[in-house]
Design an enzyme around this catalytic site. Sequence first.
Site, PDB file in Angstrom:
ATOM      1  N   ASP A 147      17.805 -61.318  12.065  1.00  0.00           N
ATOM      2  CA  ASP A 147      17.623 -62.452  12.952  1.00  0.00           C
ATOM      3  C   ASP A 147      18.188 -63.823  12.289  1.00  0.00           C
ATOM      4  O   ASP A 147      17.559 -64.032  11.215  1.00  0.00           O
ATOM      5  CB  ASP A 147      16.199 -62.780  13.347  1.00  0.00           C
ATOM      6  CG  ASP A 147      15.953 -61.741  14.529  1.00  0.00           C
ATOM      7  OD1 ASP A 147      16.334 -60.832  14.766  1.00  0.00           O
ATOM      8  OD2 ASP A 147      14.374 -61.817  14.809  1.00  0.00           O
ATOM      9  N   LYS A 198      19.616 -61.162  22.215  1.00  0.00           N
ATOM     10  CA  LYS A 198      18.728 -60.768  23.245  1.00  0.00           C
ATOM     11  C   LYS A 198      18.767 -61.378  24.499  1.00  0.00           C
ATOM     12  O   LYS A 198      18.645 -62.447  24.865  1.00  0.00           O
ATOM     13  CB  LYS A 198      17.211 -60.964  22.486  1.00  0.00           C
ATOM     14  CG  LYS A 198      16.861 -60.428  21.193  1.00  0.00           C
ATOM     15  CD  LYS A 198      15.371 -60.629  20.776  1.00  0.00           C
ATOM     16  CE  LYS A 198      15.414 -60.612  19.241  1.00  0.00           C
ATOM     17  NZ  LYS A 198      15.010 -59.133  19.261  1.00  0.00           N
ATOM     18  N   GLY A 248       7.481 -60.375  14.435  1.00  0.00           N
ATOM     19  CA  GLY A 248       6.799 -61.712  14.208  1.00  0.00           C
ATOM     20  C   GLY A 248       5.492 -61.515  13.352  1.00  0.00           C
ATOM     21  O   GLY A 248       5.054 -62.724  13.349  1.00  0.00           O
ATOM     22  N   ARG A 306       6.644 -43.018  13.392  1.00  0.00           N
ATOM     23  CA  ARG A 306       5.800 -41.436  13.271  1.00  0.00           C
ATOM     24  C   ARG A 306       5.834 -40.914  14.472  1.00  0.00           C
ATOM     25  O   ARG A 306       6.002 -39.644  14.537  1.00  0.00           O
ATOM     26  CB  ARG A 306       4.584 -41.728  12.524  1.00  0.00           C
ATOM     27  CG  ARG A 306       4.476 -42.030  11.016  1.00  0.00           C
ATOM     28  CD  ARG A 306       2.985 -41.617  10.360  1.00  0.00           C
ATOM     29  NE  ARG A 306       3.046 -41.885   9.186  1.00  0.00           N
ATOM     30  CZ  ARG A 306       3.456 -41.262   7.922  1.00  0.00           C
ATOM     31  NH1 ARG A 306       3.994 -40.114   8.412  1.00  0.00           N
ATOM     32  NH2 ARG A 306       3.220 -41.427   6.949  1.00  0.00           N
ATOM     33  N   GLY A 311       8.093 -56.277  12.239  1.00  0.00           N
ATOM     34  CA  GLY A 311       7.230 -56.508  11.354  1.00  0.00           C
ATOM     35  C   GLY A 311       7.585 -56.308   9.606  1.00  0.00           C
ATOM     36  O   GLY A 311       6.685 -56.216   8.721  1.00  0.00           O
ATOM     37  N   GLY A 326      13.474 -59.491  11.477  1.00  0.00           N
ATOM     38  CA  GLY A 326      13.362 -60.408  12.282  1.00  0.00           C
ATOM     39  C   GLY A 326      13.049 -61.588  11.445  1.00  0.00           C
ATOM     40  O   GLY A 326      13.603 -62.381  10.746  1.00  0.00           O
ATOM     41  N   SER A 327      11.869 -62.139  11.532  1.00  0.00           N
ATOM     42  CA  SER A 327      11.224 -63.321  10.851  1.00  0.00           C
ATOM     43  C   SER A 327      11.097 -63.076   9.458  1.00  0.00           C
ATOM     44  O   SER A 327      10.902 -64.072   8.603  1.00  0.00           O
ATOM     45  CB  SER A 327       9.745 -63.500  11.471  1.00  0.00           C
ATOM     46  OG  SER A 327       9.749 -63.351  13.056  1.00  0.00           O
TER      47      SER A 327
END
Lengths: 303, 198
Positions: free
Chosen positions: A33, A90, A162, A174, A223, A244-245
């Site tokens: 990102d 996005k 995030g 999983r 995450g 992402g973050s």
Amino acid sequence: MSANENTAQAPELGTARVKRGMAEMLKGGVIMDVVTPDQAKIAEDAGAVAVMALERVPADIRKDGGVARMSDPDMIDGIIEAVSIPVMAKARIGHFVEAQVLQALGVDYIDESEVLTPADETHHIDKWAFTVPFVCGATNLGEALRRIAEGAAMIRSKGEAGTGNVVEATRHMRQLRGDIKKLTTLDESELFLAAKNHQAPYELVKEIATTGKLPVVLFTAGGIATPADAAMMMQLGAEGVFVGSGIFKSGDPEKRAKAIVEATTHFDDADLIAKVSRNLGEAIVGINIATLPDEQRYASRGW
Amino acid sequence: MAEKTIGVLALQGDFREHAASLKAIGQEPVFVRRPHELDKVDALIVPGGESTAMWKLATTAEMFEPVRKRIADGMPVFGTCAGMIMLADRIVDAAAGQQTFGGLPITVRRNAFGRQTESFEEPISFDGVGELTGVFIRAPWVESVEEGVEVLARVTSGPATGRIVAVRQGNLLATSFHPELTADHRVHAFFVDVVRAA
């Protein structure tokens, strides 16, 4: 088979093969990102296989609240001009006009993303109607197959974007892996009920029961904050990683970006992961998912 | 003589598809990520992927010099798309500082056909193989070749008509398109013949 069985008759744009094939080219790589052209260059320099252009990373979308929408076309153009690697962007779930705009801008992949505020509570975008390929999030096999039936050319786990917390991505990887394994143990007569239970098209369920894998590339997202997170997702069967973050909300984005790229390629080499994990500075602080109110859980958006 | 071992550079990209293509024609490929793994192979496939990522990963894995040395020593190499870029002596529209293994005296233009929305499939006539489907994904083309490079295929329709998309010189073979994404393995068989003859 005859060698010419699949021979194309004329130049054809946007075939399922070039859409899904684009994702094959990203495999083993990291998609980052970025919110500015400078960040996009840092990502490219670190060895990212693509960048996701957006106005705010998910951690900031959480913080700011309100409605999160497609990014400003000017901002996306700036990033397209800054790098030579593919640029993704996005669109809101179900917002087919945002998708039309992104296609017109020339983005290379559209993420129909639960990180943005959904625009339709009953329908996802009809992705077959586009030349540009789509990636969609999924928490389980049924969800992945519904997205593929709608034309998604790539699937990613949803995770919980995030948060800097990999626990939801782990759960989704999983779950997907387990669902697929289970299908391969069923006999033909049991696949009809399996299709009903997964709420997915029978033909796709049957295909997966035979091949033991999704018909499109599977990445992980949501995450991922450390090289070890990325490598764990790869060991759980991801074919690549969205971060992402986790990079630009950390203390030393350049170093962390490179480290995550290395760990994704050499995901089974613990010595190397140890080496690249040293002195990366502050990671994204992160959120304990258990403390997250239901309305702030992005993974439950979409169906 | 023992069957030769073909390695697939497995840093990033569609290396599993190349391995599957080789398996389909009776070859047992091995993945190569490190110099000591390169030592065990007689030939190499450089897959499709992102050439900038492959360059960075090959640098940190310390693969550049070993691969260059093997190419100079005559190791057969087949590159598709990003793999073609990695085999080119010169690239146009490269990222800043971008390096290649080199070996083929050609100039390759990155992302020459445009962005993903311009990616396409088209029938290609491949010298020595025949008609096949070319799958082009943000593909490069060969801008120019030096003497001694055989042109094996060109684009036959649309605005890019005449552009070179497959070349060979000696033991080095490169295509802009992705035979590994089709069920037609004749280009891989063609490369296996090059390897056997080397």
